[in-house]
Design an enzyme around this catalytic site. Sequence first.
Site, mmCIF file in Angstrom:
data_model
loop_
_atom_site.group_PDB
_atom_site.id
_atom_site.type_symbol
_atom_site.label_atom_id
_atom_site.label_comp_id
_atom_site.label_asym_id
_atom_site.label_seq_id
_atom_site.Cartn_x
_atom_site.Cartn_y
_atom_site.Cartn_z
ATOM 1 N N GLY A 87 3.787 14.600 -5.820
ATOM 2 C CA GLY A 87 2.661 13.690 -6.070
ATOM 3 C C GLY A 87 2.820 12.373 -5.349
ATOM 4 N N THR A 124 2.510 6.646 12.014
ATOM 5 C CA THR A 124 1.757 7.876 12.274
ATOM 6 C C THR A 124 1.840 8.918 11.150
ATOM 7 O OG1 THR A 124 3.709 8.537 13.521
ATOM 8 C CG2 THR A 124 1.804 7.842 14.799
ATOM 9 N N VAL A 162 6.960 3.672 0.353
ATOM 10 C CA VAL A 162 6.671 2.833 1.509
ATOM 11 C C VAL A 162 5.632 3.586 2.341
ATOM 12 C CG1 VAL A 162 8.812 1.516 1.716
ATOM 13 C CG2 VAL A 162 8.702 3.831 2.631
ATOM 14 N N LEU A 171 6.443 14.330 4.369
ATOM 15 C CA LEU A 171 7.844 14.212 4.771
ATOM 16 C C LEU A 171 8.558 15.561 4.737
ATOM 17 C CD1 LEU A 171 8.680 10.877 2.894
ATOM 18 C CD2 LEU A 171 8.162 11.174 5.323
ATOM 19 N N LYS A 231 -6.592 -3.337 10.080
ATOM 20 C CA LYS A 231 -5.529 -3.347 11.096
ATOM 21 C C LYS A 231 -6.143 -3.060 12.460
ATOM 22 C CE LYS A 231 -1.437 -0.618 12.413
ATOM 23 N NZ LYS A 231 -0.524 0.476 11.998
ATOM 24 N N PRO A 282 -3.286 -1.991 20.944
ATOM 25 C CA PRO A 282 -4.543 -2.069 20.178
ATOM 26 C C PRO A 282 -5.074 -0.688 19.802
ATOM 27 C CG PRO A 282 -5.011 -2.185 22.510
ATOM 28 C CD PRO A 282 -3.520 -1.995 22.389
ATOM 29 N N SER A 306 7.640 15.657 -10.178
ATOM 30 C CA SER A 306 8.843 15.409 -10.969
ATOM 31 C C SER A 306 8.774 14.042 -11.644
ATOM 32 C CB SER A 306 10.068 15.478 -10.064
ATOM 33 O OG SER A 306 11.181 14.987 -10.766
#
Length: 538
Positions: free
Chosen positions: A37, A369, A72, A358, A103, A123, A64
Amino acid sequence: MTTATSATLFNYSFEVSRPKAHAQVPPSIRRVVIVGGGTAGWMSAMTLAAALLPKGIEIEVLESPVVGIIGVGEGSTPWLRGFFDSVGIEEAEWMPACHATYKCGITFDQWSTKPGFESYFHPFASMLDNLTMTQFTYNARARVNGVDVHAHPNRFFIASTLADLCLAPKPEPNFPFDVWYGYHFDAVLLGQFLQKKAIERGVKYRPCHIKHVQLAENGDIASVLTDTGETIAADFFVDCSGFAGLLIQQALKTPFVDFASNLFNDAAVAMPTPIGDDISPRTVSTALKNGWAWKIPLTERYGNGYVYSSAHCSADEAEHELREHLGLLDSPISARHLKMKVGRVTKHWHRNCLAVGLSQGFIEPLEATALLFIQRTISAFVDYLEAGDVGERAQGTFNQWVNEFFEGTRDYIVTHYKTNSRGDTDYWRENARNVNLSEQLQQLLRTWMSGKSLVGDIQSRKIGSGYPVFSWYCILGGTGIFPDAAQLRAPTASEAPYKMAQIDNLLQRAALNFRKHRDVLAGIPPKSREDSLQIYLW
Ligand SMILES: Cc1cc2nc3c(=O)[nH]c(=O)nc-3n(C[C@H](O)[C@H](O)[C@H](O)COP(=O)(O)OP(=O)(O)OC[C@H]3O[C@@H](n4cnc5c(N)ncnc54)[C@H](O)[C@@H]3O)c2cc1C
């Protein structure tokens, strides 16, 4: 102008895919379980919910209660606009809830020591930049060929001007060009926001710790077993369990390709600092002794962190250097230390499992990215699912596509390190000497040094699946990979057809159509005051 260097080519970065009402999801898939999650889990849940819930397919997220999220990941690319559009959520709703800012790109400070090139801005390119991008790439090539023309990217892109003037990339309604931008946001609040939305839309949620993955006789995943003895079965599993890769790596034994020989950084330390009144809509990435520090503006604080190589400095040394960099040596603010596993699995979709986030791999966060990988992986998978195409051949094509995207992006990130001219520590010297570059990157660097156009290389090779042409010109031009100033000769009239004063004038006048970033953010009404007032604690 060649289309290959135009911003419209880059505009694939903003893409909305909508669920297809008549899609043929294979009938064997009636229940999908997402393990994890974090941002990957909830972004996947939202995308799958839009495509599958209307067809009666059940989606459940397992998380969990003892393993936290990474917490992060606060910067995005323009693709995130496409994500929120595809799930039908307005900026006015999610941005205040996640303390988000706009951004325009990333400033790279102190990666180069070449005079005039100590800092440059990468940019997000816009339609307006079609008026100045040819001039930039023309000048960059001329300078590589020894002609003394201005070839630093900052003066050629509207995003750079907006960031310098602290203006939001939201033009007045009558401005005839769209402007591309990404976001900064609080990663924890974004996860909470997406979780709430997904549950409202019908996604189920079960807090539970998985301790075992059970395989079926054919090698597929049959179910997961929790630490309280519960067996949870599904027809399809999405592994969003973070670096652990519980399903894709640990259970299905999908090999992992380590990028350590290309990218040395494997650790990070993070800490917040207060935000001021003016907010420049940019991430700042400053090279330090053994890596680089990020500075990300949110509406309520700056997120800061130091990404470094643990082979070159200890966690204590890194924290000390970050504190020094932030002026926080005596501050009681605590720091958070993280480890990073940099590389990718060989198969992101394997059997009845898709790895997202990840668990599928990570390229260090220099160009922010990771959310883009999450978004592209899950939305491409939905395309296959909706086409009813889930066989081995489809998996092969899909995995090759994701792998090329990983490698192309990795090569762009590696270029930051390879082209550094600092030489002040072993870390930077070893990066500059590193010969573990992909063949395609070596070829691209040779093409640049020979003074030829990069367009052919980028269009014909896999390296183009990472970054577009203008980004390569920005990084090589921005770090000053040109002959030394003393070797340059004055241009002839035909070699210098563009007047910088005209380009400056164009961008300054265009900037008059934009308002202060803070004012624009203040004008976005928070959907729920309660959500946006949560206090952020590391
Ligand atoms: C230093 C750093 C900076 C970054 N900066 C950026 C950035 O600027 N931009 C960007 O796009 N990305 C960035 N990233 C990457 C980004 O943080 C991640 O891609 C993103 O947060 C998604 O993480 P995740 O959901 O895959 O994993 P996590 O957030 O780690 O979530 C894993 C989930 O799996 C669950 N889980 C784990 N084990 C079990 C178990 N046994 N049973 C049940 N559940 C389990 C956990 O409870 C958790 O919910 C950064 C990463 C790092 C390390």
